[in-house]
Design a protein around this motif. Structure first.
Motif, PDB file in Angstrom:
ATOM      1  N   TYR A 143      -7.239  -0.857   0.033  1.00  0.00           N
ATOM      2  CA  TYR A 143      -7.131  -2.115   0.756  1.00  0.00           C
ATOM      3  C   TYR A 143      -8.173  -2.150   1.863  1.00  0.00           C
ATOM      4  CZ  TYR A 143      -2.584  -3.207  -1.332  1.00  0.00           C
ATOM      5  OH  TYR A 143      -1.574  -3.515  -2.212  1.00  0.00           O
TER       6      TYR A 143
ATOM      7  N   PHE B  80      -8.014   1.327   3.755  1.00  0.00           N
ATOM      8  CA  PHE B  80      -6.817   2.118   3.526  1.00  0.00           C
ATOM      9  C   PHE B  80      -6.698   2.478   2.059  1.00  0.00           C
ATOM     10  CE2 PHE B  80      -4.568   1.666   7.532  1.00  0.00           C
ATOM     11  CZ  PHE B  80      -5.004   0.446   8.041  1.00  0.00           C
TER      12      PHE B  80
ATOM     13  N   ASN C  36      -0.897   6.765  -9.158  1.00  0.00           N
ATOM     14  CA  ASN C  36      -1.897   5.708  -8.974  1.00  0.00           C
ATOM     15  C   ASN C  36      -2.439   5.773  -7.558  1.00  0.00           C
ATOM     16  OD1 ASN C  36      -0.088   4.358  -7.151  1.00  0.00           O
ATOM     17  ND2 ASN C  36       0.888   3.350  -8.865  1.00  0.00           N
TER      18      ASN C  36
ATOM     19  N   GLN D 177      -4.288   2.928  -4.655  1.00  0.00           N
ATOM     20  CA  GLN D 177      -4.812   1.595  -4.374  1.00  0.00           C
ATOM     21  C   GLN D 177      -5.712   1.668  -3.139  1.00  0.00           C
ATOM     22  OE1 GLN D 177      -1.244   1.908  -4.000  1.00  0.00           O
ATOM     23  NE2 GLN D 177      -0.840   1.647  -6.180  1.00  0.00           N
TER      24      GLN D 177
ATOM     25  N   PHE E 236      -5.902  -6.454  -0.818  1.00  0.00           N
ATOM     26  CA  PHE E 236      -5.986  -5.559  -1.978  1.00  0.00           C
ATOM     27  C   PHE E 236      -7.390  -5.591  -2.567  1.00  0.00           C
ATOM     28  CE2 PHE E 236      -4.581  -3.290  -5.631  1.00  0.00           C
ATOM     29  CZ  PHE E 236      -5.088  -3.920  -6.764  1.00  0.00           C
TER      30      PHE E 236
ATOM     31  N   GLN F 112      -6.839  -1.002  -7.904  1.00  0.00           N
ATOM     32  CA  GLN F 112      -5.920   0.078  -8.219  1.00  0.00           C
ATOM     33  C   GLN F 112      -6.555   0.962  -9.292  1.00  0.00           C
ATOM     34  OE1 GLN F 112      -1.374   0.402  -8.545  1.00  0.00           O
ATOM     35  NE2 GLN F 112      -1.934  -0.231 -10.610  1.00  0.00           N
TER      36      GLN F 112
END
Lengths: 108, 113
Positions: free
Chosen positions: A35, A88, A31, A33, A45, A48
């Motif tokens: 941010y 990020f 996965n 994600q 967040f 995802q």
């Protein structure tokens, strides 16, 4: 944990220009994600991605997960001053391993 | 209501002192974390607790001791502070441990002088 490399480290754009940050791994990721951290703030967040080739949109933000699940990108169309911050990518489950971040600054 | 709250927000202390940072989450999450962000903005996990049990300890010096009295609280105690401990420390929580949607606290900026 699997490392993720993020480029560029810094990006300065004129307001209204597009912006893209890339996240790469040498191994297949389960996965990814994304941010956003505003200056002086905390990571928030965004999204995802888990499926190969997945593309998701949030208003002017487009997130992609590569077909081989080894890279991802975040693209912002027509940046606004509110987009300023560090973006990020991260990967993992029980613990998140973060990329180095891309710091976006915008000239109004 | 703040979802993940940390105190204090700023901490300035001398080398050799002992200090604590407190974290509380009201999201009902099972897992809580401590992350350290250095001056170059690099975010690195330190500890992870699931339902009060330590599940991750990322080669952090013994001077750092987390404590989780219940699943809503994760505190961080640091002994014999060193200059290199200066950083921003973020508490975070998540549900399910699947990487989805960590919620971070606002951070504690620790400066050791």
């Amino acid at each position: 944990g699997q490392q993720v490399m993020q480029i560029p480290q810094y990006q300065h754009v004129q307001e209204g220009e597009d912006f893209t940050t890339y996240c790469n791994s040498s191994t297949t990721l389960s996965n990814i994600q994304w941010y956003k951290q505003r200056p002086g703030g905390h990571p928030v967040f965004l999204i995802q991605l888990v499926k190969s080739g997945e593309v998701k949109k949030q208003k002017r933000l487009t997130f992609q997960f590569g077909e081989a699940k080894k890279n991802s990108s975040l693209h912002i169309t027509a940046t606004q001053t509110t987009d300023v911050g560090t973006y990020f990518c991260s990967q993992g489950a029980q613990k998140l391993v973060f990329g180095q971040g891309t710091r976006l600054t915008i000239n109004p | 209501d703040t979802a993940v709250s940390q105190t204090p927000k700023y901490l300035v202390t001398q080398m050799g002192n002992d200090k604590s940072i407190k974290c509380e989450q009201n999201l009902g999450h099972d897992t809580m974390y401590w992350y350290k962000q250095d001056s170059k903005k690099f975010l690195k996990i330190m500890f992870s607790y699931n339902n009060k049990e330590l599940i991750i300890n990322e080669t952090v010096p013994n001077r750092f001791s987390p404590k989780s009295p219940d699943k809503a609280h994760l505190n961080l105690h640091i002994n014999s502070l060193e200059l290199g401990d200066s950083a921003v420390y973020f508490c975070a929580s998540s549900q399910g441990g699947d990487g989805l949607g960590y919620t971070f606290g606002s951070g504690t900026r620790l400066t050791v002088v």
